[in-house]
Design a protein around this motif. Structure first.
Motif, PDB file in Angstrom:
ATOM      1  N   GLN A 362       0.735  -1.209  -0.026  1.00  0.00           N
ATOM      2  CA  GLN A 362      -0.123   0.184  -0.010  1.00  0.00           C
ATOM      3  C   GLN A 362       0.861   1.319  -0.008  1.00  0.00           C
ATOM      4  O   GLN A 362       0.699   2.187  -0.993  1.00  0.00           O
ATOM      5  N   SER A 363       1.992   1.196   0.831  1.00  0.00           N
ATOM      6  CA  SER A 363       2.739   2.412   0.878  1.00  0.00           C
ATOM      7  C   SER A 363       3.448   2.684  -0.562  1.00  0.00           C
ATOM      8  O   SER A 363       3.656   3.889  -1.081  1.00  0.00           O
ATOM      9  N   LEU A 364       4.003   1.511  -1.057  1.00  0.00           N
ATOM     10  CA  LEU A 364       4.399   1.703  -2.466  1.00  0.00           C
ATOM     11  C   LEU A 364       3.396   2.419  -3.631  1.00  0.00           C
ATOM     12  O   LEU A 364       4.033   3.077  -4.408  1.00  0.00           O
ATOM     13  N   MET A 365       2.082   1.609  -3.312  1.00  0.00           N
ATOM     14  CA  MET A 365       1.260   2.260  -4.161  1.00  0.00           C
ATOM     15  C   MET A 365       0.686   3.615  -4.076  1.00  0.00           C
ATOM     16  O   MET A 365       0.728   4.255  -5.059  1.00  0.00           O
ATOM     17  N   MET A 385      -4.840  17.211  -5.158  1.00  0.00           N
ATOM     18  CA  MET A 385      -4.218  17.001  -3.770  1.00  0.00           C
ATOM     19  C   MET A 385      -3.293  15.575  -3.794  1.00  0.00           C
ATOM     20  O   MET A 385      -3.766  14.673  -4.168  1.00  0.00           O
ATOM     21  N   VAL A 386      -2.058  15.899  -3.485  1.00  0.00           N
ATOM     22  CA  VAL A 386      -1.434  14.512  -3.390  1.00  0.00           C
ATOM     23  C   VAL A 386      -1.353  13.675  -2.241  1.00  0.00           C
ATOM     24  O   VAL A 386      -1.201  14.482  -1.117  1.00  0.00           O
ATOM     25  N   PRO A 387      -1.686  12.761  -2.290  1.00  0.00           N
ATOM     26  CA  PRO A 387      -2.185  11.990  -1.003  1.00  0.00           C
ATOM     27  C   PRO A 387      -0.693  11.549  -0.260  1.00  0.00           C
ATOM     28  O   PRO A 387      -0.771  10.187  -0.193  1.00  0.00           O
ATOM     29  N   TYR A 388      -0.160  12.410   0.122  1.00  0.00           N
ATOM     30  CA  TYR A 388       1.211  12.007   0.638  1.00  0.00           C
ATOM     31  C   TYR A 388       0.776  11.394   2.016  1.00  0.00           C
ATOM     32  O   TYR A 388       1.384  10.423   2.809  1.00  0.00           O
ATOM     33  N   ARG A 389      -0.363  11.641   2.768  1.00  0.00           N
ATOM     34  CA  ARG A 389      -0.815  11.243   4.040  1.00  0.00           C
ATOM     35  C   ARG A 389      -1.113   9.864   4.136  1.00  0.00           C
ATOM     36  O   ARG A 389      -1.534   9.241   5.017  1.00  0.00           O
ATOM     37  N   ASP A 390      -1.565   9.130   2.927  1.00  0.00           N
ATOM     38  CA  ASP A 390      -2.085   7.993   2.870  1.00  0.00           C
ATOM     39  C   ASP A 390      -1.030   6.764   3.361  1.00  0.00           C
ATOM     40  O   ASP A 390      -1.386   5.632   3.744  1.00  0.00           O
TER      41      ASP A 390
END
Ligand code: ADP
Ligand code: MG
Length: 864
Positions: A362-365, A385-390
């Motif tokens: 998921q983090s690589l995704m 919005m760039v989903p950095y916080r994901d």
């Protein structure tokens, strides 16, 4: 771009000329590792310095119009299988280290599937250090002489840095030294030879024109992101041998410059490559232990090694650090070894692991998504919005993409065919990443503030040069040393003349004293410097010594360990040999026992066989006996039954006959009584007839209408039946008129097969003497059959008995000695009613016989 984003972390805003227009794309490099076996199928080729070509392996090939698809991917630079770590370092990491020292941030990460060489590239292998040790080496080579004393720089817990004077730093140092070292498993610091091998890069690579008017300090931290949790790998947890506590996860925070940092993360100040790498190694060990204890898949965690460089200018004298917090620059270089990029199913993870793996994926995704959105925003001017916080990973590096700094990625690929699909995904990601741009950090002027040390050093260097030139001749180490000492002496204030010519001269002596004091001071300074250098040298020497000793110890330890192992194995060998001997003996015994048992078995089997044969014999004997007895019983019973039947029938017939005779006599009597006398002349013929013996059946004649015994059905004898008339020569001619006559018969004297073959009926004429002395002729008849074997068989069907009896038989019977009675005696008897009746009866009976027979016969059914 927002102004806030343009800030270089840690640098005071006003001093930094921002450069919002210049952006650089993310530097994406590709490294193709060699195949592990030469016979492996390869699906990636390096075309040139910037291009690789990937083609589907045999099994995957997609044919399109007879050609399979090959795809080419371009990179900033491609490193083939023959490229060594140093080359890669020079191109990819060196600029990042240069930037770090110049106060700029950098991010370098390796991306690829498991086994593609990410760790090999980042950390390296023993004897072949990777980018990380090389970066450390270059940093310390560059800032070595300009390092601040320990604790001059102090990192706070808000991602900031403070500075303190050397005296305070010294006090703190002493305070720390006095503290007991916490007992941790890593408390005993021993240099691992494997690790020593890795840092032994010996490149002497360094950054030129380092700001000499600054002092520097390096801090390292090492974290791991697993299952979207952040763990501090350098945390010194108190050692609990019974039940070690599981590592606590850390949280991310944003500092006042919008940089992300891990709260409470251990940051260790290090003064040399060895020290820094030792810290890294400690973290690495901890990671391995945690992975084993918690049953984690190490390829599924991201590791982040952060190198922070704090630098602050010296004062105008170039002696002390400027005590101004705003003047401190803190830059950082993050070296990231990402988790394997392969999809989950490749490792066949299950349960918890699968979920964890899913999170890592998921983090690589998320990283991919962030890159994608960034690219889109930049290319099409959108503001998504760039989903950095994901994910923690992207969140941690948010500022690199959103702020400024250099971002470089090394895509590692294994050219083997099995990795084809995954490699294709990696290539696609790399292609996309290259299109993302990151703001370039602004350059900082070197020595803009207090160039004291620089100027002094510069002046010294220039003077030395001048002196060497003046001397002429070859410049070597010796001459250079001489020149340096001369220059140093030259720097000593010249002694004024000490001659006291005047008693009242109160100037010369104070002057001399002043100069001497100056000289003394200088001397002291120089000797201090020397002492420092000597001390530093001694420290290095000691470290080297200890490393040598530890290496030696290690080797010794290993040796004794190996010896112990060998001794243990020898003992084990002996034990096993003994065991083998015992087992062999056991086998021998068992073999013997087996032979004995086999013999026993054979004997018993033989016995069994003979016994069973005996039993069989007895059983068959019994069966035979039974059959014989059965046969005897049936024979006897049949015989007796027949006998009984015969006797009953004879009796019956006799009785019937008697009855019939009486009836006939009565009828005759009646006729005699009623008939007229003129019928008498017939008598002479009768008498004539009677002169010949009359044949009479012993059995009663059949009743004209319904004979008392059922006649056997006869086939017509006239129609085509041929008889064999067997008359043995011993037969006596009876000369009776009632001879058996068979038409078309073949008469034989003895049984002849030839004759039998031609006929279908057989008759044997057999004579014997009856009990009353008369000849009894038996006609034994039968049917002729052809047997299967080609012979003839006769089935007897009936026996006729012919008996010759004289009309005076009764007399004869009463006096058998007189066989020839006188003829007139017969005459005399003609009047006897009884006799007449019986003659009449015989005549009638004779006329009732079937064709071909001129005698009175009573057939008897006989079955052979
Ligand atoms: P990853 O970290 O991507 O899972 P590793 O770096 O652990 O992969 O590499 C797996 C194996 O391949 C290691 O044994 C390593 O020594 C070897 N290897 C990787 N890249 C290279 C290379 N460029 N040259 C030689 N061996 C390599
Ligand atoms: Mg790895």
């Amino acid at each position: 771009m927002k102004a806030a984003r343009m800030k270089t972390p840690r640098r005071p805003v006003p001093k930094k000329p921002s450069n919002p227009c210049v952006k650089d794309p993310v530097g994406v490099y590709c490294r193709v590792r060699p195949l592990s076996r030469p016979d492996q199928e390869c699906c990636i080729e390096v075309i040139d310095e910037t291009t690789v070509q990937i083609h589907p392996p045999e099994g995957y090939r997609i044919f399109r119009n007879g050609e399979y698809r090959e795809t080419q991917y371009s990179f900033k630079e491609v490193f083939g299988t023959l490229v060594v770590q140093k080359q890669l370092f020079d191109v990819v990491a060196k600029p990042l280290v240069e930037d770090l020292i110049r106060g700029k941030n950098g991010l370098l990460f390796t991306y690829g599937v498991t086994g593609s060489g990410k760790t090999h590239t980042m950390t390296g292998s023993p004897g072949d250090g990777g980018l990380l040790p090389r970066c450390l080496d270059m940093i310390f080579n560059s800032i070595g002489p300009f390092q601040a004393k320990r604790f001059v720089f102090k990192l706070d817990d808000k991602n900031g840095v403070d500075v303190q004077c050397e005296v305070d730093a010294l006090l703190e140092r002493q305070k720390r030294d006095a503290m007991p070292i916490p007992k941790t498993p890593s408390g005993k610091r021993q240099i691992d030879p494997e690790f020593a091998d890795m840092i032994n890069v010996q490149d002497h690579c360094k950054v030129e024109d380092v700001d000499e008017d600054n002092v520097y300090s390096v801090f390292v931290s090492y974290i791991e992101i697993y299952n979207n949790y952040i763990y501090d790998l350098l945390e010194e947890a108190p050692f609990e041998p019974i039940k070690p506590k599981p590592p606590q996860s850390k949280i991310l925070r944003e500092d006042q410059n919008h940089n992300m940092y891990v709260t409470g993360c251990t940051e260790v100040e290090v003064k040399s490559t060895e020290e820094a790498f030792e810290v890294f190694w400690r973290g690495q060990k901890k990671r391995r232990i945690a992975n084993t204890q918690l049953n984690r898949e190490s390829s599924r965690s991201h590791s982040v090694f952060i190198i922070k460089l704090a630098q602050a200018p010296l004062d105008a004298d170039g002696d002390n650090v400027l005590q101004e917090k705003e003047q401190i620059t803190l830059s950082q270089l993050s070296l990231v070894d990402l988790a394997g990029s392969e999809r989950t199913n490749r490792t066949k993870a299950e349960g918890n692991r699968l979920r964890e793996a899913g999170n890592i994926n998921q983090s690589l995704m998320t990283l991919r998504t962030c890159i994608e959105v960034l690219r889109e925003n930049q290319m099409y001017g959108t503001n998504k919005m760039v989903p950095y916080r994901d994910s923690k990973l992207t969140h941690l590096f948010k500022n690199y993409f959103d702020g400024e700094g250099k971002v470089r990625m090394i895509v590692c690929v294994n050219p083997k065919a099995e990795d084809y699909e995954e490699s294709l995904q990696v290539m696609r990601f790399a292609e996309m990443t290259q299109e993302v741009e990151v703001a370039r950090p602004a350059d900082r002027p070197i020595c803009g503030l207090t160039p004291g040390r620089r100027f002094r050093n510069q002046a010294f260097r220039e003077e030395l040069q001048r002196k060497l030139e003046m001397r002429g001749g070859p410049i070597n180490e010796e001459t250079e040393e001489q020149a340096v000492s001369e220059l140093l002496l030259q720097n000593f204030p010249p002694l004024p003349s000490c001659e006291l010519l005047d008693i009242n001269d109160d100037q010369t002596l104070p002057k001399v004293i002043e100069v001497l004091e100056k000289r003394h001071k200088l001397r002291q300074m120089l000797s201090e410097e020397i002492a420092k250098t000597v001390h530093a040298f001694k420290t290095v020497l000691q470290e080297f010594d200890s490393s040598v000793v530890s290496k030696e110890n290690y080797i010794q330890g290993k040796l004794s360990e190996k010896e112990k192992t060998i001794a243990g194995q020898k003992m084990e060998l002996e034990r096993l040999e003994k065991k083998i001997k015992t087992l062999e003996y056991k086998i021998h015994i068992l073999e013997k026992t087996a032979t004995i048992y086999e013999e026993d078995k054979r004997n018993l089997q033989q016995e069994l066989e003979s016994k069973s044969q005996q039993l069989q014999r007895q059983a068959s004997d019994k069966r035979r006996m039974e059959a014989r007895l059965q046969g005897m019983v049936t024979e006897t019973s049949v015989k007796w039954e027949k006998e009984c039947e015969r006797r009953v029938a004879a009796k019956q017939l006799e009785m019937q006959n008697k009855l019939w005779v009486k009836d006939e006599k009565l009828k005759q009597l009646k006729a005699i009584v009623t008939e007229p006398k003129n019928e008498k002349p017939e008598r002479p013929s009768r008498v004539r007839d009677r002169e010949k013996p009359v044949q009479r059946s012993v059995s009663p004649p059949p009743a004209p209408s319904a004979p008392p015994v059922r006649l056997r059905h006869r086939r017509s004898r006239s129609a085509g039946e041929r008889w064999v008339d067997h008359k043995p020569p011993s037969n006596v001619p009876t000369e009776t008129v009632m001879q058996p006559q068979v038409p078309h018969a073949i008469t034989v004297a003895a049984a002849s097969e030839k004759a039998l073959a031609k006929c279908d009926k057989y008759m044997l004429t057999h004579q014997e003497l009856a009990s009353d002395g008369e000849i009894e002729t038996k006609l034994i008849k039968g049917d002729v059959f052809k047997t299967r074997g080609g012979g003839q068989a006769v089935q007897f069907t009936e026996i006729e008995t012919l008996k010759q009896e004289s009309p005076t038989g009764r007399k004869r019977r009463s006096s058998p000695s007189n066989p020839d009675p006188p003829e007139d005696a017969a005459d005399s008897e003609w009047t006897d009613v009884e006799t007449r009746c019986s003659v009449a009866v015989e005549m009638r009976a004779g006329s009732a016989l079937g064709p071909g027979y001129q005698h009175h016969a009573q057939p008897k059914r006989r079955k052979p």
